[in-house]
Design a protein around this motif. Structure first.
Motif, short mmCIF file in Angstrom:
data_model
loop_
_atom_site.label_atom_id
_atom_site.label_comp_id
_atom_site.label_asym_id
_atom_site.label_seq_id
_atom_site.Cartn_x
_atom_site.Cartn_y
_atom_site.Cartn_z
N THR A 232 0.72 -1.16 0.35
CA THR A 232 -0.02 0.22 0.12
C THR A 232 0.84 0.75 -0.23
N LEU A 233 0.64 1.94 -1.73
CA LEU A 233 1.42 3.51 -1.01
C LEU A 233 0.57 4.34 -0.12
N VAL A 234 1.09 5.06 0.98
CA VAL A 234 0.59 6.19 1.38
C VAL A 234 1.19 7.64 0.87
N GLY A 235 0.66 8.57 0.52
CA GLY A 235 1.07 9.32 -0.58
C GLY A 235 1.11 10.12 1.04
N ILE A 236 2.42 10.77 1.40
CA ILE A 236 2.31 12.04 2.31
C ILE A 236 1.95 13.48 1.66
N THR A 237 1.02 13.76 2.15
CA THR A 237 0.80 15.37 1.27
C THR A 237 1.13 16.44 2.42
N LYS A 238 1.75 16.41 3.47
CA LYS A 238 1.92 18.18 4.47
C LYS A 238 3.12 18.50 3.36
N THR A 239 2.58 20.09 3.38
CA THR A 239 3.19 21.37 2.46
C THR A 239 2.90 21.69 1.43
N PHE A 240 1.61 20.28 0.84
CA PHE A 240 1.52 19.80 -0.51
C PHE A 240 0.28 20.16 -0.69
N PRO A 241 -0.56 21.23 -1.77
CA PRO A 241 -1.70 21.59 -1.78
C PRO A 241 -2.76 20.64 -2.26
N SER A 242 -3.58 20.26 -2.62
CA SER A 242 -4.94 19.57 -2.35
C SER A 242 -4.67 18.94 -4.33
N GLU A 243 -3.91 20.57 -4.69
CA GLU A 243 -4.91 19.89 -6.00
C GLU A 243 -3.81 19.15 -6.52
N LEU A 244 -2.55 18.97 -5.92
CA LEU A 244 -1.59 18.26 -6.50
C LEU A 244 -2.37 16.41 -5.76
N VAL A 245 -2.41 16.65 -4.42
CA VAL A 245 -2.61 15.65 -4.10
C VAL A 245 -4.05 15.17 -4.32
N ASN A 246 -5.33 15.67 -4.94
CA ASN A 246 -6.08 14.84 -6.39
C ASN A 246 -5.70 14.49 -7.22
N GLU A 247 -5.05 15.77 -8.08
CA GLU A 247 -4.47 14.82 -9.20
C GLU A 247 -3.26 13.45 -8.85
N ALA A 248 -3.07 13.41 -8.08
CA ALA A 248 -2.33 11.99 -7.42
C ALA A 248 -3.86 10.75 -7.73
N VAL A 249 -4.93 10.96 -7.11
CA VAL A 249 -5.85 11.09 -6.70
C VAL A 249 -6.70 9.74 -7.47
N ARG A 250 -6.50 11.12 -8.57
CA ARG A 250 -7.46 11.06 -9.73
C ARG A 250 -6.47 9.61 -10.83
N CYS A 251 -5.19 9.97 -10.41
CA CYS A 251 -3.88 8.75 -11.25
C CYS A 251 -3.81 7.78 -10.21
N GLY A 252 -5.28 7.60 -9.35
CA GLY A 252 -5.48 6.10 -8.77
C GLY A 252 -4.66 5.74 -7.71
#
Ligand SMILES: *Cc1c(COP(=O)(O)O)cnc(C)c1O
Length: 224
Positions: free
Chosen positions: A29-49
């Motif tokens: 399981t890959l957990v993307g650690i999002t601290k300091t990164f904006p939601s747009e980037l996080v959601n981009e990653a979620v869209r990519c799976g």
């Protein structure tokens, strides 16, 4: 946006490392650690799976995570007693259970809201600055907290010491895997399903040594 390419590269490294470790890539399981990164980037990653995201501070998670509804949320930082109620609302798993006291508090508050919170127990492998329980004390720790009804112990987490050379982390990861295996089926109520270790620099080595959950920030989202 580089996130898509980064995610593909990380997946490839997970695949190769999993082959070396003898497990399947689907087991990690890959957990993307999002601290300091904006939601747009996080959601981009979620869209990519990307399926799982993590934060180490309640305040940041509170602001950011409502904007990313379609991911499992992990708490990976030290949790203060007075933030436990908030944490239970925000997160699907708390990986950073570092004292019996906080375990008790999480259990109590989870029961209050009719939940049983999945947790990992944080093992101290870098004496310097972290919180957590020393490897030799993990057995007694688990026995102490495993009967708590509001938590579901699902494994171990560690933040290894930082080394210039990622390869130097290997012995630490190997010892963690031995500890993890030694606790399997030993303590009723404490399931050893997830071994969370490895970050941007060394997740490949962690997987080779038996990690099945990795926490990656910079390699996925870019420089912090
Ligand atoms: C920040 C953080 C990570 C990810 O670190 P990167 O170097 O950005 O990959 C992993 N685990 C914890 C607990 C963290 O705080």
């Amino acid at each position: 946006m580089r996130v898509k390419e980064n995610l593909e590269r990380i997946r490839e490294e997970i695949r190769i490392s999993s082959i070396k470790s003898g497990s399947g890539p689907g087991d990690v399981t890959l957990v993307g650690i999002t601290k300091t990164f904006p939601s747009e980037l996080v959601n981009e990653a979620v869209r990519c799976g990307l399926t799982d995201v993590g934060e180490n501070r309640i305040q940041e998670a509170e602001k950011k995570f409502p904007q990313t509804p379609n991911a499992r949320k992990h708490m990976v930082g030290h949790l203060q007693s007075n933030k436990v109620s908030k944490a239970i609302k925000i997160f699907d798993m708390i990986q950073s259970v570092d004292s019996p006291k906080i375990a008790g508090k999480i259990s109590e508050r989870s029961l209050d809201s009719g939940k049983r919170m999945p947790v990992l127990i944080q093992v101290l492998t870098d004496e310097g600055k972290q919180s957590g329980t020393r490897p030799k004390d993990i057995g007694p720790f688990l026995r102490e907290v495993s009967s708590l009804k509001g938590i579901h112990i699902q494994g171990l987490m560690t933040i290894g010491p930082y080394f210039e050379e990622p390869e130097d982390s290997r012995p630490v990861f190997r010892q963690m895997k031995q500890l993890f295996d030694s606790l399997k089926d030993k303590i009723p109520g404490a399931e050893m399903r997830y071994l969370s270790m490895g970050m941007s620099e060394d997740f490949g080595i962690a997987i080779e040594e038996g990690a099945n959950m990795i926490r990656v920030g910079r390699a996925l989202f870019g420089r912090r």
